[in-house]
Design an enzyme around this catalytic site. Sequence first.
Site: not given
Ligand code: 0O2
Length: 212
Positions: A23, A26, A28, A59, A78, A121, A140
């Site tokens: 979707k 699409g 784009r 965590r 994304r 997000h 998300e």
């Molecule tokens: P992956 O490997 O990307 O699936 P938290 O983990 O506490 O920060 P929360 O509350 O779930 O996160 O919400 P948030 O911060 O809105 O969303 C988390 C996701 O945002 C992360 O997924 C990353 O994809 C991205 N993200 C957030 N902070 C950072 C950061 O400092 N650096 C990078 N590179 N990405 C970030 P995950 O779970 O880390 O895993």
Amino acid sequence: MNEREWELFLAPYQQAVDELKVKLKGLRSEYELESSHSPIEFVTGRVKPIASILDKAKRKNIHLDMLHSDMQDIAGLRMMCQFTDDIRAVVNMLRKRKDLEIVEERDYISHKKESGYRSYHVVAHYPVQTISGEKKILIEIQIRTLAMNFWATVEHSLNYKYKGNFPDAIRIRLKRAAEAAYRLDEEMSLIKGEIQEAHAIFSRKTETNESD
Ligand code: 0O2
């Protein structure tokens, strides 16, 4: 959960990611057909690997029975944009969609994270049609510029290597790199009109050559 149970649990998430990739990509194509600037450069999607789900659950103290409601990014999309302005256009477009219901927005662009991370997000409920009826799952969508994506991808790999404990020198460099990415976005925004004009000329030229 055993392997079969995980497979069953993750199936609607995979379905959601597959559907939304089609979707959103699409959209784009629609812009391309209309020969107007697409705020969407490219779209990716993934279902969070089981090991990452377990890691995050530990965590954040999320019980596995509560994953459905408490882990928002098992299904992740994304959307990458060329310009910072495009992010707003994409978010507005998402807000108008009838096939998803936004439950939360997190603006890490106006409020960057401590790490230097920038992205917008959108968390939404998305209905998946299954053989046992409709299932609403959380998805998300991360919307970011190409520069923000470059930074986040590199930082994510380094994070994996150092398990979150960056040596000071690297942490400082990453913060500087995040600022450089921000400045790059700002500079590009200032010449957005020029870039779009050049892109339109280039596309027309390619089309003419193809029809020759
Ligand atoms: P992956 O490997 O990307 O699936 P938290 O983990 O506490 O920060 P929360 O509350 O779930 O996160 O919400 P948030 O911060 O809105 O969303 C988390 C996701 O945002 C992360 O997924 C990353 O994809 C991205 N993200 C957030 N902070 C950072 C950061 O400092 N650096 C990078 N590179 N990405 C970030 P995950 O779970 O880390 O895993």
